[in-house]
Write a protein that holds these residues in place. Structure first.
Motif, PDB file in Angstrom:
ATOM      1  N   ASP A  20      -2.439 -21.964  40.118  1.00 35.96           N
ATOM      2  CA  ASP A  20      -3.640 -22.334  40.861  1.00 35.96           C
ATOM      3  C   ASP A  20      -3.794 -23.845  40.958  1.00 35.96           C
ATOM      4  OD1 ASP A  20      -3.996 -22.491  38.123  1.00 35.96           O
ATOM      5  OD2 ASP A  20      -6.172 -22.261  38.249  1.00 35.96           O
ATOM      6  N   TRP A 123      -7.577 -24.618  45.146  1.00 37.93           N
ATOM      7  CA  TRP A 123      -8.746 -24.330  45.975  1.00 37.93           C
ATOM      8  C   TRP A 123      -9.281 -25.590  46.645  1.00 37.93           C
ATOM      9  CZ3 TRP A 123     -11.711 -20.529  47.957  1.00 37.93           C
ATOM     10  CH2 TRP A 123     -13.029 -20.823  48.292  1.00 37.93           C
ATOM     11  N   ARG A 304      -5.307 -16.898  47.835  1.00 33.98           N
ATOM     12  CA  ARG A 304      -5.550 -18.194  47.196  1.00 33.98           C
ATOM     13  C   ARG A 304      -6.510 -18.078  46.015  1.00 33.98           C
ATOM     14  NH1 ARG A 304      -6.558 -19.778  52.410  1.00 33.98           N
ATOM     15  NH2 ARG A 304      -8.664 -20.482  51.926  1.00 33.98           N
ATOM     16  N   VAL A 308      -6.852 -17.928  40.839  1.00 35.49           N
ATOM     17  CA  VAL A 308      -7.944 -18.639  40.168  1.00 35.49           C
ATOM     18  C   VAL A 308      -8.797 -17.666  39.372  1.00 35.49           C
ATOM     19  CG1 VAL A 308      -9.979 -20.055  40.514  1.00 35.49           C
ATOM     20  CG2 VAL A 308      -7.959 -20.419  41.920  1.00 35.49           C
TER      21      VAL A 308
END
Length: 312
Positions: A20, A123, A304, A308
């Motif tokens: 991430d 992110w 994506r 996370v």
């Protein structure tokens, strides 16, 4: 510490970047991953382009030698594009840092930041289009949940969320609008229009005036017999200095209008991620046309945020 030691450190730390996490280039903010670390190179992949590039060991040594001999280091604003990923990777070493002003990369010292400023959560390294898309999905959901037709009935905390999302969408969309506008200029000639499904655009020219230096202005006035006194007046910058160093009150020379407004001071990116994942979970069991469309909108960002959320 010799270069071989630094090289081993860079290879090890590059391979330990989390799923991430990404590195971003100092000037252009291009996110990239470290794919493999070999004896003579570190292979990186630029996320947005999907293109791999080899960063060679001997080029790292050239930068190492420069930083060893120059205490001031290198200016981040003057870096050639090809050097930017080298600096980003070298920032993973404990030997180097960026000064507090963020302007120079050099041997670590008391003024250097403890962590690499180029190591970011994936992110936060989204493209302009991805940011607008994500924020628009969150805004659409918030508008659906809240009774915005009657704002006085909305709780203050929810009003804050709506205001922040509206602000983020506005600024993100405006940045993207300017990027697309610059691109459209390549397709639109003078006096031409370009039509799309939702509207049309055309090329517009707007003049912006910038005052020439004082000597050029006065020369032009003299040529036409115009007195200098017609254009000279109170210099507000000089007036502000006088106010600052004397007892002259601001309101004695200025008409001051006070405007009260709300300003966004923080954005909780983690909460955005969590909410997007929650939306996808809620839609998983709903079989309607609208739900299918929204699932399609969110599916692009699901990959994506999975890493996370799993990482906690």
């Amino acid at each position: 510490m010799e270069f071989d030691t630094v090289w081993r450190e860079l290879r090890d730390r590059g391979e330990t970047l989390g799923p991430d996490e990404v590195l971003v280039t100092p000037g252009s903010e291009r996110p990239f991953d470290c794919v493999t670390a070999e004896t003579d190179r570190i292979v990186v992949e630029f996320v947005r382009e999907g293109a791999e590039r080899s960063l060679w060991r001997d080029q790292f040594q050239v930068l190492f030698d420069r930083l060893e001999t120059d205490a001031d280091g290198v200016s981040l604003t003057d870096l050639p594009a090809g050097v930017e990923p080298y600096v980003a990777v070298m920032s993973l070493s404990s030997r180097y840092g960026v000064d507090d002003a963020g302007g120079r990369f050099h041997r670590a010292g008391t003024s250097a930041s403890a962590e690499s400023p180029f190591r970011r959560p994936a992110w936060t390294a989204r493209t302009s289009a991805e940011r607008v898309r994500d924020d628009a999905v969150l805004l659409a959901d918030a508008l659906e949940r809240e009774h915005v037709d009657d704002p006085r009935s909305v709780e203050p905390a929810s009003l804050v969320d709506l205001y922040v999302l509206l602000s983020d969408v506005q600024h993100g969309a405006d940045r993207l609008r300017r990027e697309l506008g610059d691109l459209l200029l390549n397709y639109i000639g003078p006096d031409a229009r370009l039509h799309g499904r939702f509207g049309s655009v055309h090329r517009t020219t707007r003049e912006r005036r910038r005052l020439r230096d004082e000597e050029a202005v006065f020369d032009a006035l003299d040529e036409r017999g115009i007195p200098h006194s017609w254009v000279t007046g109170i210099d507000t910058e000089k007036l502000d200095v006088v106010i600052a160093v004397t007892d002259l009150e601001e309101r004695a020379v200025y008409d001051v209008d006070e405007q009260v407004y709300v300003q966004k001071t923080a954005v909780e990116e983690g909460e955005k991620q969590s909410r997007l994942q929650g939306l996808m979970d809620r839609l998983a069991g709903v079989e309607t046309e609208e739900a299918a469309e929204l699932r399609a909108d969110i599916r692009a960002i699901e990959d994506r945020i999975d890493a996370v959320v799993t990482a906690g």
